[in-house]
Write a protein that holds these residues in place. Structure first.
Motif, PDB file in Angstrom:
ATOM      1  N   VAL A  91       0.843  -1.200   0.000  1.00 18.60           N
ATOM      2  CA  VAL A  91       0.000   0.000   0.000  1.00 18.60           C
ATOM      3  C   VAL A  91       0.877   1.248   0.000  1.00 18.60           C
ATOM      4  CG1 VAL A  91      -1.703   1.284   1.349  1.00 18.60           C
ATOM      5  CG2 VAL A  91      -1.845  -1.181   1.245  1.00 18.60           C
ATOM      6  N   ASN A  92       0.532   2.199  -0.861  1.00 16.18           N
ATOM      7  CA  ASN A  92       1.122   3.540  -0.838  1.00 16.18           C
ATOM      8  C   ASN A  92       0.040   4.508  -0.391  1.00 16.18           C
ATOM      9  OD1 ASN A  92       3.449   2.472  -1.889  1.00 16.18           O
ATOM     10  ND2 ASN A  92       3.268   3.450  -3.887  1.00 16.18           N
ATOM     11  N   VAL A  93       0.385   5.392   0.531  1.00 14.65           N
ATOM     12  CA  VAL A  93      -0.569   6.388   1.037  1.00 14.65           C
ATOM     13  C   VAL A  93       0.065   7.759   0.869  1.00 14.65           C
ATOM     14  CG1 VAL A  93      -1.896   7.185   3.027  1.00 14.65           C
ATOM     15  CG2 VAL A  93      -1.443   4.743   2.739  1.00 14.65           C
TER      16      VAL A  93
ATOM     17  N   GLY B 298      -4.151  -9.763  -9.856  1.00 12.78           N
ATOM     18  CA  GLY B 298      -4.738 -11.100  -9.923  1.00 12.78           C
ATOM     19  C   GLY B 298      -5.915 -11.329  -8.997  1.00 12.78           C
ATOM     20  N   ILE B 299      -6.516 -10.270  -8.498  1.00 10.39           N
ATOM     21  CA  ILE B 299      -7.659 -10.417  -7.595  1.00 10.39           C
ATOM     22  C   ILE B 299      -8.912  -9.936  -8.298  1.00 10.39           C
ATOM     23  CG2 ILE B 299      -8.696  -9.638  -5.427  1.00 10.39           C
ATOM     24  CD1 ILE B 299      -5.992  -9.547  -4.230  1.00 10.39           C
ATOM     25  N   ASP B 300      -9.971 -10.701  -8.167  1.00  7.92           N
ATOM     26  CA  ASP B 300     -11.270 -10.305  -8.704  1.00  7.92           C
ATOM     27  C   ASP B 300     -11.794  -9.150  -7.849  1.00  7.92           C
ATOM     28  OD1 ASP B 300     -13.773 -10.093  -9.780  1.00  7.92           O
ATOM     29  OD2 ASP B 300     -14.485 -12.028  -9.032  1.00  7.92           O
ATOM     30  N   PRO B 301     -12.098  -7.988  -8.443  1.00  5.96           N
ATOM     31  CA  PRO B 301     -12.583  -6.849  -7.646  1.00  5.96           C
ATOM     32  C   PRO B 301     -13.840  -7.174  -6.842  1.00  5.96           C
ATOM     33  CG  PRO B 301     -12.113  -6.157  -9.893  1.00  5.96           C
ATOM     34  CD  PRO B 301     -11.953  -7.642  -9.847  1.00  5.96           C
TER      35      PRO B 301
ATOM     36  N   LEU C 182      -5.660  -0.983  -6.907  1.00  5.96           N
ATOM     37  CA  LEU C 182      -6.868  -0.371  -6.350  1.00  5.96           C
ATOM     38  C   LEU C 182      -6.501   1.042  -5.922  1.00  5.96           C
ATOM     39  CD1 LEU C 182      -9.800  -0.520  -5.299  1.00  5.96           C
ATOM     40  CD2 LEU C 182      -8.842  -1.279  -3.122  1.00  5.96           C
ATOM     41  N   ARG C 183      -7.169   2.038  -6.513  1.00  5.61           N
ATOM     42  CA  ARG C 183      -6.933   3.451  -6.176  1.00  5.61           C
ATOM     43  C   ARG C 183      -8.143   3.960  -5.415  1.00  5.61           C
ATOM     44  NH1 ARG C 183      -8.336   8.486  -8.583  1.00  5.61           N
ATOM     45  NH2 ARG C 183      -6.879  10.102  -7.929  1.00  5.61           N
ATOM     46  N   VAL C 184      -7.897   4.422  -4.212  1.00  6.45           N
ATOM     47  CA  VAL C 184      -8.958   4.981  -3.376  1.00  6.45           C
ATOM     48  C   VAL C 184      -8.625   6.450  -3.137  1.00  6.45           C
ATOM     49  CG1 VAL C 184     -10.202   4.822  -1.189  1.00  6.45           C
ATOM     50  CG2 VAL C 184      -9.271   2.739  -2.245  1.00  6.45           C
TER      51      VAL C 184
ATOM     52  N   TYR D 264     -10.517  -0.065  -9.456  1.00  7.26           N
ATOM     53  CA  TYR D 264      -9.544  -1.148  -9.574  1.00  7.26           C
ATOM     54  C   TYR D 264      -9.233  -1.342 -11.052  1.00  7.26           C
ATOM     55  CZ  TYR D 264      -7.416  -5.766  -9.077  1.00  7.26           C
ATOM     56  OH  TYR D 264      -6.551  -6.830  -9.119  1.00  7.26           O
ATOM     57  N   GLN D 265      -7.959  -1.183 -11.413  1.00  5.90           N
ATOM     58  CA  GLN D 265      -7.562  -1.355 -12.800  1.00  5.90           C
ATOM     59  C   GLN D 265      -6.125  -1.856 -12.853  1.00  5.90           C
ATOM     60  OE1 GLN D 265      -7.833   2.214 -15.161  1.00  5.90           O
ATOM     61  NE2 GLN D 265      -7.128   1.203 -17.010  1.00  5.90           N
TER      62      GLN D 265
END
Length: 149
Positions: free
Chosen positions: A46-48, A63-66, A131-133, A126-127
């Protein structure tokens, strides 16, 4: 490179310092860590960061299903949880895995957020495994230009 010859690896003093760091923080196994960092290998990485108008969080989870990701925001704590399916090594025949470095199974990461965020203005995408929040800051907490008369 080294603080002094006393810290040089392989010397008695270097080994004593390594043991001292281990007892000071047993979870770090002698690795330096900051308040916000976790042990190396935590998943997802994670980058914050922040801008004047938002807090930006990037979770690297390829590789994770959103649909299997669960993102919650509760009292200033953002929690990302989910499960990563993994291909089990083929145990039939004579083959076996030499190394398994891809983490699989359930995971959970939490990020403490500043007090000036607006929990009603959260955007998550998610792309390409990222995951960008983006969480907006409250308008009253943002810098404002003051006109000089």
């Amino acid at each position: 490179m080294y603080d002094s010859l006393l810290n040089f690896p392989g010397t008695l003093f270097g080994e004593l310092e390594r043991l001292q760091r281990l007892f000071d923080d047993p979870t770090s196994a002698g690795r330096a860590a900051s308040i916000r960092s976790v042990a190396p290998g935590a998943f997802p990485a994670v980058n914050v960061g922040n801008t004047p108008t938002s807090v930006e969080i990037y979770a690297f989870a390829p590789g994770i299903d959103p649909a299997k990701l669960n993102l919650t925001l509760d009292r200033g704590v953002l929690t990302l949880a989910g499960e990563r399916d993994g291909a089990a090594p083929d145990r039939s025949g004579n083959g076996y895995a030499y190394s398994l470095e891809r983490p699989t199974g359930r995971f959970r990461r939490t990020v403490s957020l500043p007090e000036d965020i607006d929990p009603s203005r959260v955007d998550a995408h998610y792309q390409d495994g990222v995951l960008r929040v983006s969480i907006s800051r409250r308008a009253e907490a943002q810098p404002q230009r003051i006109a000089i008369q």
